[in-house]
Design a protein around this motif. Structure first.
Motif, mmCIF file in Angstrom:
data_model
loop_
_atom_site.group_PDB
_atom_site.id
_atom_site.type_symbol
_atom_site.label_atom_id
_atom_site.label_comp_id
_atom_site.label_asym_id
_atom_site.label_seq_id
_atom_site.Cartn_x
_atom_site.Cartn_y
_atom_site.Cartn_z
ATOM 1 N N ALA A 1 58.305 41.680 43.147
ATOM 2 C CA ALA A 1 58.293 41.659 44.613
ATOM 3 C C ALA A 1 57.738 42.959 45.185
ATOM 4 C CB ALA A 1 59.689 41.386 45.148
ATOM 5 N N VAL B 1 38.515 46.013 47.335
ATOM 6 C CA VAL B 1 39.277 47.257 47.196
ATOM 7 C C VAL B 1 39.128 47.791 45.762
ATOM 8 C CG1 VAL B 1 41.598 48.251 47.281
ATOM 9 C CG2 VAL B 1 40.887 46.621 49.039
ATOM 10 N N ASP C 1 42.782 43.228 45.670
ATOM 11 C CA ASP C 1 41.653 42.592 46.367
ATOM 12 C C ASP C 1 40.349 43.076 45.721
ATOM 13 O OD1 ASP C 1 40.449 41.557 49.196
ATOM 14 O OD2 ASP C 1 39.529 43.469 48.627
ATOM 15 N N TRP D 1 54.905 36.707 49.463
ATOM 16 C CA TRP D 1 53.973 36.281 48.406
ATOM 17 C C TRP D 1 54.550 36.210 47.008
ATOM 18 C CZ3 TRP D 1 50.408 33.056 48.757
ATOM 19 C CH2 TRP D 1 49.510 33.050 49.833
ATOM 20 N N GLN E 1 34.128 45.538 55.157
ATOM 21 C CA GLN E 1 34.584 44.368 55.907
ATOM 22 C C GLN E 1 33.493 43.956 56.910
ATOM 23 O OE1 GLN E 1 37.565 43.153 55.011
ATOM 24 N NE2 GLN E 1 38.327 41.836 56.644
HETATM 25 C C1 LIG Z 1 48.572 33.221 45.292
HETATM 26 C C2 LIG Z 1 49.068 34.617 45.456
HETATM 27 C C3 LIG Z 1 50.070 35.083 44.627
HETATM 28 C C4 LIG Z 1 50.591 36.361 44.782
HETATM 29 N N1 LIG Z 1 51.612 36.772 43.980
HETATM 30 C C5 LIG Z 1 52.204 37.973 44.227
HETATM 31 C C6 LIG Z 1 53.341 38.399 43.478
HETATM 32 O O1 LIG Z 1 53.821 37.696 42.587
HETATM 33 N N2 LIG Z 1 53.932 39.581 43.804
HETATM 34 C C7 LIG Z 1 53.441 40.378 44.782
HETATM 35 O O2 LIG Z 1 54.009 41.429 45.024
HETATM 36 N N3 LIG Z 1 52.335 40.024 45.495
HETATM 37 C C8 LIG Z 1 51.714 38.841 45.246
HETATM 38 N N4 LIG Z 1 50.603 38.458 45.977
HETATM 39 C C9 LIG Z 1 50.083 39.357 47.015
HETATM 40 C C10 LIG Z 1 48.759 39.982 46.623
HETATM 41 O O3 LIG Z 1 48.954 40.932 45.637
HETATM 42 C C11 LIG Z 1 48.090 40.572 47.869
HETATM 43 O O4 LIG Z 1 47.762 39.521 48.709
HETATM 44 C C12 LIG Z 1 46.855 41.364 47.488
HETATM 45 O O5 LIG Z 1 47.238 42.563 46.941
HETATM 46 C C13 LIG Z 1 45.902 41.610 48.660
HETATM 47 O O6 LIG Z 1 46.533 42.325 49.644
HETATM 48 P P1 LIG Z 1 46.543 41.851 51.149
HETATM 49 O O7 LIG Z 1 46.914 40.435 51.185
HETATM 50 O O8 LIG Z 1 47.350 42.830 51.872
HETATM 51 O O9 LIG Z 1 45.038 41.962 51.611
HETATM 52 P P2 LIG Z 1 44.474 42.999 52.685
HETATM 53 O O10 LIG Z 1 44.468 44.346 52.094
HETATM 54 O O11 LIG Z 1 45.136 42.822 53.981
HETATM 55 O O12 LIG Z 1 42.987 42.485 52.775
HETATM 56 C C14 LIG Z 1 42.360 42.019 53.972
HETATM 57 C C15 LIG Z 1 40.928 42.486 53.991
HETATM 58 O O13 LIG Z 1 40.908 43.895 54.161
HETATM 59 C C16 LIG Z 1 40.060 44.491 53.218
HETATM 60 N N5 LIG Z 1 40.549 45.836 52.891
HETATM 61 C C17 LIG Z 1 41.833 46.221 52.705
HETATM 62 N N6 LIG Z 1 41.878 47.538 52.437
HETATM 63 C C18 LIG Z 1 40.605 47.994 52.439
HETATM 64 C C19 LIG Z 1 40.002 49.258 52.214
HETATM 65 N N7 LIG Z 1 40.722 50.331 51.930
HETATM 66 N N8 LIG Z 1 38.658 49.347 52.296
HETATM 67 C C20 LIG Z 1 37.909 48.280 52.573
HETATM 68 N N9 LIG Z 1 38.426 47.048 52.800
HETATM 69 C C21 LIG Z 1 39.758 46.905 52.733
HETATM 70 C C22 LIG Z 1 40.084 43.547 52.028
HETATM 71 O O14 LIG Z 1 38.924 43.687 51.242
HETATM 72 C C23 LIG Z 1 40.180 42.195 52.701
HETATM 73 O O15 LIG Z 1 38.883 41.757 53.015
HETATM 74 C C24 LIG Z 1 50.067 37.196 45.798
HETATM 75 C C25 LIG Z 1 49.038 36.739 46.605
HETATM 76 C C26 LIG Z 1 48.524 35.461 46.451
HETATM 77 C C27 LIG Z 1 47.435 34.994 47.351
#
Ligand SMILES: Cc1cc2nc3c(=O)[nH]c(=O)nc-3n(C[C@H](O)[C@H](O)[C@H](O)COP(=O)(O)OP(=O)(O)OC[C@H]3O[C@@H](n4cnc5c(N)ncnc54)[C@H](O)[C@@H]3O)c2cc1C
Ligand SMILES: Cc1cc2nc3c(=O)[nH]c(=O)nc-3n(C[C@H](O)[C@H](O)[C@H](O)COP(=O)(O)OP(=O)(O)OC[C@H]3O[C@@H](n4cnc5c(N)ncnc54)[C@H](O)[C@@H]3O)c2cc1C
Lengths: 664, 664
Positions: A136, A429, A426, A175, B330
């Motif tokens: 988590a 990233v 991501d 998530w 982005q």
């Molecule tokens: C199916 C699924 C299962 C998952 N399972 C788990 C789990 O078991 N445990 C857990 O803890 N999490 C889990 N996750 C969460 C997952 O790890 C996160 O969704 C992932 O790390 C991406 O982060 P975010 O969603 O905050 O994306 P964001 O960071 O919000 O990305 C949004 C956009 O912003 C851009 N961006 C962000 N930061 C930057 C930067 N510094 N420079 C340029 N662009 C940037 C990205 O490229 C993207 O286009 C899961 C997610 C999914 C979809």
């Protein structure tokens, strides 16, 4: 695989030893045997049926998943499966569940970040599944930026406990797989606060649900976050939301391998360096690369077999229409993906080796290769998952209209696969992290610091910045040295160009931000070089079996030349090759496609997938597509009645209406 | 749009008149008014709710669709809506149904291919929906190759009837929308056979179901073909399977505008030329291009708003994190898609004009521009649908993890959109048609035949094969003439290169087959030129409103320079621009992104979409993402109970087990 083999003629044209290729794909004869045996086991067990998955409601799908997971566990124990066999079994079930997180994240993170004592306490009960755990980390407001997490773990010296709390809406955990409905425990990442001071993010083992009645413990609010992409697919997983209202856990449930909190609430670093935690990341990402080659090969297997069955237009002497796999456009879209599947398989295999190597070095307190290994796995995770996601959809399109049917298997494969581009970092990233590492490497070149591992080509910067490809005719492009040089020159020059542009900025961070799209391109070029060079290295090994190595050689060249075509702008603008040489590469590529063509079906047969695993009518081993599509259609619930529900209320009145007022 | 506007600050930075931009996007003040009014009407009607769609079973979804369709029809009549209003109403319902095929294919094909008499007989009852029709062309075995259809319509002079029959399994009609459960009639495409002779494929109006009880007529077997991609999405449509066992229809139900069968069974051509039928195709494909801009703008609207809400990493002076829309990576992924949405909107508008123009010319027996118009719509259908499908998925990725939730709206949008790449012509097959037309055009150049319409630039072949772009500094790339020249040179040179390569083959068909991947690339280059040039033409019009034209100018340049970057290999290998000029284009592009940034939210607001239409929590107008995501999660059926169904059977036994034998 009863009945007529509609692909028999195709199979008869094969020019290599398919069985030996199966061994190469599986990794070893032993691995093939295990995989084959377990694959059949799963296929023949009625509990593991999955063909109606897309039609199940969320609740029924979830219950079906719980049933399968319990049955997996039962079979593992009944059959006394080894770790390897058990992991293949979980793989072939092909239905995401809390098991994936329990075995794939919860246990590894305790192994990686727990003290020996903690491991002794938690691992045995986790191995026996007497507790079920999840990972988590991500919150509603923070995913990529782990350092921004808001959940707090405040040490209370009075009771020797941590108080876990969710201070804001956006601090809700959001998530984690397996969290929503199943996990009894979680490794929760939270800001460690002692004596009013914030010590950053750490992991804590927190019990969430009672082991007696599964009810959430006091102060814990937990649930499922709702439907995700597609039907079936990842909806079998209970990705969860979790809030803490001042939940207390004993001090010894903070994962303390790297830093510890004493009885008095002092934070002390252990003698284990922080970098050790990277080891877990390398491990997890390595498995993601392996999964990419599985998903990609599966999609390619479906599209290839169907392309040989499907006929459209034209006609050869016998008056039958042309198989669509004979169209060059179809080949130019499909065969590079087939080649990519093999390329990713081999780079995945190599990453497994890298992980072992890094682990050994870490144990010997040698951290020298860790940053490079870390950048490399991050980059390859990004590269292979992005390419695979795109490729699955391309395979679907290659199947024309019928690819859009659930029963083609491709919609669900896409839906279940794509989050790999997002979780565990991501993809953009991650590429930015790779780029940062590359810029650092370039900046250290003048100081004479030797770049290691996958960046060692940068040690030949001067040569690579000068070199001219000496391709003169199409066949020159078949030489590994020629390919490597072009890819190295391109990657090197793109990195150096970025470094130069960066140096024009007074503030380097500003420069990095401004130039980030170019930096991402440079990182991609570097990662593609890695994949190409690992494929070439693979071919330097002894590979037995008639024609096997020859086929792999062809696929390696297809992969490389396809990338040259796709990223031609890079190669030309850096002057790594000339336009004339590019055109020769293209000619060569076309002729390689003709060499792949007669072996295409055998090359996907070599993945050794059961029809159960493929779960695709279009991808059936026997090619009996049309009869089975027709049969399948009638199973849709809409066909339960000839006249649809709602006819009387909503159709009949239309047909019987007397319109007076309509202007239409 | 109650409560706080979380995007108010963004909106306050806008540098142009949003209301005037809305007019531009809608096409006219009148179109905006209609669209706005109807959009609100739909949003406020509880029958049209769609937010639980992903959770409905196939049957419930279908019934819900029937209910909506009946309600649409009721509202259209009650409110006496005009054709334009009715069509907007159907658009905003945003749920595929038999209505789409009835209005979008069945009626147009009778209009286009029926004699006046036939139109008089069938259109009034179709307009009143006293019959419901679909378009039954594709078969299980044949889609792209219409001439290969197997269904037969054999004339029986004894009874003056056609006997419609499905001689093989693969001749089963397969895919037609609205066929499975609803249509009472279909235009069936079948091989016309008279006196033992095969006269090729023609359309026939066939009644399928009784108008009394909706049961299939004798000899008709009909049903739904089963689940398709995703949940919700296109599963609201009853794509059908249909078999005929010697079904008889009167002779006058063959669509006879172009060729007729006499009482004696003679086939005679009418004086209406066959090309006229192309008119319908141009019409249908034109609507598909318009749909592309709608789907793309919708995805972009969601991703743009969420990118402004989402913060991750970094921090500005105030200590808050950076909005992800401020990251250049982005921007470089998102803004070109925003620009593409506008580009496709304008080229769609132009295609509408083209259709009117073609129709008028056809009526005056002028067929000179028809092949060009036909190639042009085929190419633009292919280009815009492929780009839109990819863009929707990219928008989803741009939303990170949360984009994967159904409630983001993007999964369903993707699932429902992608078949546009396949129906009405597989996109690759269409590009090959365009390429064929281009090769013909090039081959006729020496004869002095003037290329017309969108190929007229080919009249300047000599100049375009020679020209050198005179870009010297980044700003030069802002000039329309510079952009046009680069795109024309690239397209021209790629076509000419293909033509040259083709001429080396003794057998031209073989050459065409062998070189088809290159030909597809040339066709794409040609189509992109059309989109760029129509955007530029649009900007030559008078466009009122503060800053509106300036913003469009910026978007036009973003679109063009993004394509230069994406297809750099083409531009460089043809020598249309130099590497230095490419690098200047890139610099210019980066600076254009900065200009888009402050206006990004307003530019998507200008689409004037209601939250109902968007159906995305991430894309909400007010940006109140987190609270609503949290709220939505609890609605999932899995959260009906705290302890999940199946706990007692499948989870508790695991947790309570006493393992003895396991090796793990
Ligand atoms: C199916 C699924 C299962 C998952 N399972 C788990 C789990 O078991 N445990 C857990 O803890 N999490 C889990 N996750 C969460 C997952 O790890 C996160 O969704 C992932 O790390 C991406 O982060 P975010 O969603 O905050 O994306 P964001 O960071 O919000 O990305 C949004 C956009 O912003 C851009 N961006 C962000 N930061 C930057 C930067 N510094 N420079 C340029 N662009 C940037 C990205 O490229 C993207 O286009 C899961 C997610 C999914 C979809
Ligand atoms: C959602 C949906 C709705 C539909 N609605 C209708 C409807 O209402 N009525 C109706 O009649 N039909 C309908 N269709 C059918 C649709 O028109 C066909 O699926 C479409 O024409 C593509 O044909 P296909 O499926 O035979 O593809 P195929 O032609 O089999 O394509 C398979 C592959 O072969 C390639 N290929 C085929 N021919 C060539 C060639 N000559 N050269 C190179 N490559 C080639 C294609 O590029 C593709 O990669 C619908 C389809 C879908 C998915």
């Amino acid at each position: 695989m009863e009945g007529v083999d509609h692909l028999a003629l195709e199979r008869s044209k094969t020019q290599f030893d398919v069985d030996q290729m199966k061994v190469v794909w599986a990794g070893s004869r032993h691995a093939l045997d295990v995989s084959d045996r377990i694959g059949r086991l799963v296929a023949s067990d009625p509990v593991f049926k999955k063909d109606n998955r897309a039609m199940l409601s969320r609740k029924d799908l979830f219950k079906d998943t719980l049933r399968k997971a319990a049955h997996v566990w039962k079979r593992i124990n009944e059959l006394k499966l080894t770790e390897e066999e058990a992991s293949r079994l979980r793989f072939f079930i092909d239905q995401p569940s809390y098991m994936d997180l329990h075995w794939g994240m919860f246990i590894p993170v305790i192994k990686g970040s727990g003290t020996e004592e903690q491991q002794k306490k938690w691992l045995p009960i986790a191995y026996k599944m007497q507790i079920i755990g999840c990972y988590a980390q991500t919150e509603l407001g923070h995913g990529s930026n782990v350092q921004g997490l808001e959940t707090t773990a405040t040490f209370d010296p009075k009771t020797d406990e941590f108080v876990i709390n969710s201070p804001t809406l956006t601090s809700s955990k959001w998530w984690p797989g397996g969290l929503g409905k199943v996990s009894t425990h979680a490794v929760v990442f939270a800001r460690l606060i002692t004596d009013g001071q914030d010590h950053g993010v750490n992991g804590f083992i927190v019990q969430l649900r009672s082991l007696d009645d599964h009810l959430p413990l006091p102060g814990v609010t937990v649930g499922d976050i709702g439907m995700k992409f597609g039907s079936g697919a990842y909806n079998s997983m209970d990705n969860g939301v979790l809030r803490f209202d001042h939940v207390r856990i004993p001090r010894d449930q903070m994962l303390m391998r790297v830093s510890q909190v004493t009885r008095e609430g002092k934070v002390v670093l252990s003698n284990v360096p922080r970098q050790l935690l990277y080891g877990t990341m390398v491990f997890v990402r390595q498995t993601i690369v392996a999964d990419a080659s599985s998903a990609l090969s599966r999609a390619v297997c479906i599209a290839t077999r169907y392309s040989a069955v499907r006929r459209q237009f034209g006609s050869n002497d016998s008056g039958v229409e042309t198989q669509v796999i004979d169209y060059k456009t179809q080949q130019s879209r499909l065969f590079p993906l087939l080649a990519s599947a093999y390329a990713f398989r081999f780079v995945g295999e190599w990453l497994k080796w890298l992980y072992t190597d890094v682990t050994q070095k870490l144990q010997a307190n040698d951290f020298s290769t860790l940053p490079e290994a870390h950048a490399c796995t991050a980059g390859l995770k990004s590269l292979t998952t992005s390419a695979t996601a795109d490729a699955i959809e391309e395979c679907r399109k290659l199947c024309g209209g019928h690819g859009y049917l659930s029963s083609s298997g491709l919609p669900e494969l896409f839906a279940v696969y794509i989050p790999a581009c997002t979780y565990e970092g991501d993809n953009i990233v991650l590429l930015l992290q790779v780029a940062r590492f590359l810029m650092k490497t370039v900046s250290q070149l003048p100081s004479g610091k030797k770049p290691v591992g996958t960046t060692s080509y940068m040690g030949r910067a001067e040569q690579l910045l000068q070199s001219r490809s000496n391709v003169q005719k199409a066949e020159d492009w078949l030489k590994p040295s020629v390919i490597l040089e072009a890819f190295e020159a391109r990657a090197m020059r793109m990195s150096v160009a970025c470094a130069k542009d960066l140096s024009k900025f007074a503030n380097p961070e500003e420069g990095f931000a401004e130039l980030s799209p170019n930096l991402v391109d440079a990182a991609v070029a570097h990662c593609q070089l890695i994949v190409v060079s690992k494929f070439i290295e693979k071919l330097q090994q002894d590979i037995p079996g008639k024609g096997v190595k020859e086929q792999l050689q062809i696929l390696c060249n297809v992969y490389a030349l396809f990338l040259v075509h796709k990223h031609l702008g890079d190669f030309l603008s850096t002057g790594s090759i000339t336009a004339k040489q590019a055109s020769l590469a293209n000619d060569q590529l076309r002729s390689l496609y003709s060499q792949v063509r007669p072996n295409a079906i055998a090359l996907v047969d070599a993945f050794n997938y059961t029809d159960h695993y493929l779960s695709s009518i279009l991808g059936r081993y026997d090619g009996n597509v049309y009869a089975k599509l027709y049969e399948e259609a009638w199973k849709d619930p809409l066909n339960d009645t000839v006249v649809p529900e709602g006819y009387r209320e909503y159709i009949q009145p239309l047909l019987k209406q007397q319109l007076r007022n309509a202007r239409l």
